[in-house]
Design an enzyme around this catalytic site. Structure first.
Site, PDB file in Angstrom:
ATOM      1  N   GLU A  89      -4.744   2.580  -4.099  1.00 54.71           N
ATOM      2  CA  GLU A  89      -3.284   2.587  -4.021  1.00 54.71           C
ATOM      3  C   GLU A  89      -2.733   1.269  -3.480  1.00 54.71           C
ATOM      4  O   GLU A  89      -1.583   1.185  -3.051  1.00 54.71           O
ATOM      5  CB  GLU A  89      -2.803   3.745  -3.142  1.00 54.71           C
TER       6      GLU A  89
ATOM      7  N   ASP B 294       0.854  -1.196   0.000  1.00 51.66           N
ATOM      8  CA  ASP B 294       0.000   0.000   0.000  1.00 51.66           C
ATOM      9  C   ASP B 294       0.883   1.236   0.000  1.00 51.66           C
ATOM     10  O   ASP B 294       1.858   1.337   0.774  1.00 51.66           O
ATOM     11  CB  ASP B 294      -0.898   0.006   1.241  1.00 51.66           C
TER      12      ASP B 294
END
Length: 435
Positions: free
Chosen positions: A344, A300
């Site tokens: 993301e 992430d």
């Protein structure tokens, strides 16, 4: 489907050879008459033998040394006949004339039958009958030729000359079909396939075969043989049908490629070009079911909302693309999948890789991200980091449990300061699924 012993014995009593093949053209069963007709198969044929191997043995006995270089082509054409035969044809083997039939089984297999013909019952073509036959050629609308026992033309009609673009006055008598077709291809590059096709056509009665001529023209030939060695060929122009068939095949191939592209597009992330969540889920389930090590990495981007808010979504998208390129460059291509899970977040499957090796890959990803020239995306963007959660196990595995552990490790990396790698604790009692 498999023929019963009773049926095999019954066909033996009738003097009919039989061999059954499954949908993948492998031998299932045969009778004693089959082995009498084809003694070369005695002790050689076996259950499961591919039909192509049987044909290879067949042609090694029949082909002359000059024809042996084309044995693969003969075998390929024989396999095609086996798959598509609808009508019986005749040929001579070991001095016996045989009629070969083929029946398609309900399960997609084939049953081949060979019936020996009484050669003496077929009167030889008397020489005095050949001349009237020659006169009859001009009434045949298709091209027609008569060949002697040495496979040389002894008569041809005008339609034959027109089909092969033979100038008026060109002599064809005394030539073989092979020589005539070679003449047609003079100065051009022939396919070279006609020699094996003609060779097969000279052996098998009633089996159509195709010949390509210059200018993308195609002819279909059918042979009939008399026991006296004289053979009769018909030649029909199938150029239009062949071109339509080729166009259909091209259209089908184009459709296949389009469908493949659509399927690829449906499983590809539009921004990064990585696999999307859909493909990740499918590959993850497949990988987790295998009996081999599997490492799962959840990645992430840190503070990504801040990057979007401060520099705009265009810069944010550029950052995601850069992260995707870095991950892909560090992950070994074999047995691995890199996917954008959403937003993301990225997922990496590392098949057949223990956690120690996966940890080295994760470390390489973090190092590579430090070398990215982020300021090229925005003057004030000094760097982008990621948090990585990593876990591994020995398959077959509970995929949901494995992903949950990787997510827990990712959350721990976030809690512990970001820009770091956290390894999931191994399950208390090895969460392998019992086999």
């Amino acid at each position: 489907m498999k023929l019963s012993r009773y049926l095999l014995d019954s066909l033996d009593a009738l003097g009919i050879g039989v061999c059954e093949y499954d949908g993948e053209m492998r031998a299932l069963c045969w009778n004693q008459t089959f082995l009498q007709i084809f003694p070369e198969d005695e002790g050689e044929i076996y259950v499961g033998e591919p039909y192509a191997d049987n044909l290879t043995r067949f042609y090694r006995l029949r082909l002359s040394p000059e024809e042996m270089p084309d044995i693969a082509r003969h075998v390929a054409e024989g396999v095609t006949r086996h798959e598509n035969q609808t009508q019986p044809f005749e040929f001579i083997h070991n001095g016996r004339k045989l009629r070969a039939s083929s029946l398609r089984a309900p399960d997609g297999g084939r049953v081949r039958l060979w019936q020996p013909l009484d050669v003496e019952s077929h009167a030889e073509t008397a020489p005095e009958l050949v001349l009237p036959t020659m006169d009859a050629l001009r009434f045949i609308p298709d091209g027609a030729t008569i060949l002697d026992a040495k496979e040389r033309v002894i008569a041809a009609n005008d339609a034959f000359r027109r089909l092969y673009d033979l100038p008026r006055g060109t002599s064809v008598v005394g030539r073989t079909l092979d020589e005539i077709i070679a003449w047609c291809w003079r100065g051009a590059s022939p396919t070279g396939a006609w020699r094996a096709a003609i060779s097969n056509g000279l052996r098998y009665d009633g089996v159509p075969f195709e010949i390509e001529l210059p200018g993308q023209r195609w002819l279909r030939l059918i042979a009939r043989h008399s026991t006296g060695g004289v053979s009769f060929f018909t030649h029909a122009d199938i150029t239009v049908a062949k071109r339509q068939q080729m166009e259909l095949l091209e259209a089908q191939e184009a459709l296949r490629r389009a469908n493949a592209a659509l399927a690829e597009l449906a499983e590809t992330d539009g921004l990064t070009g990585l696999a999307n969540h859909r493909r990740f889920v499918a590959r993850f389930a497949d990988a987790a079911a295998r009996r081999e090590p599997l490492s799962l990495m959840m990645i992430d981007a840190d503070h990504f909302k801040t990057i979007n808010d401060r520099f705009g979504h265009l810069v944010g998208d550029a950052c995601l693309k850069a992260i995707a390129e870095v991950i892909s460059a560090q992950v070994p291509s074999t047995s691995a999948l890199v996917a954008r899970i959403g937003g993301e977040e990225f997922g990496v499957l590392l098949g057949n890789m223990p956690i120690e090796a996966a940890q080295e890959v994760a470390t390489a990803i973090r190092r590579a991200l430090r070398r990215v020239p982020w300021r090229l995306l925005h003057d004030e963007l000094t760097g982008v980091t990621v948090s990585i959660g990593l876990c591994a196990g020995e398959g077959p595995l509970d995929g949901k449990s494995l992903q949950a552990r990787a997510d827990e490790a990712l959350y721990a990396a976030k809690r512990n300061g970001r820009d770091r790698i956290e390894l999931a604790n191994p399950p208390a009692a090895s969460r392998r699924i019992a086999s």
